[in-house]
Design a protein around this motif. Structure first.
Motif, short mmCIF file in Angstrom:
data_model
loop_
_atom_site.label_atom_id
_atom_site.label_comp_id
_atom_site.label_asym_id
_atom_site.label_seq_id
_atom_site.Cartn_x
_atom_site.Cartn_y
_atom_site.Cartn_z
N LEU A 74 0.83 -1.22 0.05
CA LEU A 74 0.10 0.09 0.05
C LEU A 74 0.73 1.25 -0.13
O LEU A 74 0.35 2.30 -0.27
CB LEU A 74 -0.98 0.05 1.25
CG LEU A 74 -1.97 -1.11 1.08
CD1 LEU A 74 -2.71 -0.99 2.39
CD2 LEU A 74 -3.09 -1.17 -0.12
N GLY A 75 2.18 0.99 0.11
CA GLY A 75 2.89 2.18 0.30
C GLY A 75 2.85 3.28 1.46
O GLY A 75 3.18 4.34 1.28
N GLU A 100 -7.91 4.28 -2.56
CA GLU A 100 -6.52 4.36 -2.69
C GLU A 100 -5.92 2.96 -2.39
O GLU A 100 -4.86 2.34 -3.12
CB GLU A 100 -5.90 5.17 -1.35
CG GLU A 100 -6.34 6.59 -1.50
CD GLU A 100 -5.96 7.35 -0.32
OE1 GLU A 100 -5.33 8.51 -0.60
OE2 GLU A 100 -6.35 7.06 0.94
N SER A 131 -3.60 1.18 -5.15
CA SER A 131 -2.27 0.53 -4.58
C SER A 131 -1.94 -1.13 -5.13
O SER A 131 -1.02 -1.42 -5.38
CB SER A 131 -1.92 0.52 -3.19
OG SER A 131 -2.01 1.90 -2.77
#
Length: 98
Positions: A60-61, A88, A92
């Motif tokens: 997911l960063g 998001e 991701s």
């Protein structure tokens, strides 16, 4: 919205099915309306849970402090919260998320 991804007060609730002790950690599609995640770590003394949080955060960063287990300390079905919007999360994870 995907069946394995829900809105949560702190971001997104991810409903996961975990396969510990895999040859490598990876997102592996859908299993019984949950996102299947293979984790290389063995299922002992919380190793797989820690590795799962690290792996999901990396995918997911975000930092691993923004991902936490809310249900499923020992079974294969785990519920995680990630401090990201569901949209998001989908961006991701991309196509690997079914």
């Amino acid at each position: 919205m995907k069946t394995w991804l829900k809105n949560h007060a702190q971001g997104s609730l991810l409903l996961l099915y975990i396969q510990p002790g895999a040859s490598r950690s990876e997102v592996a599609g859908i299993h019984a309306e949950r996102l299947k995640v293979k984790i290389k770590a063995p299922p002992r003394e919380g190793e797989a849970n820690r590795a799962l949080i690290e792996f999901v955060a990396k995918c997911l960063g975000i930092s691993k402090s923004r991902v936490f287990l809310i249900r499923g300390e020992s079974p294969r079905q785990k519920d995680l919260v990630a401090e990201l919007l569901p949209s998001e999360v989908l961006i991701s994870l991309g196509p690997q998320a079914g």
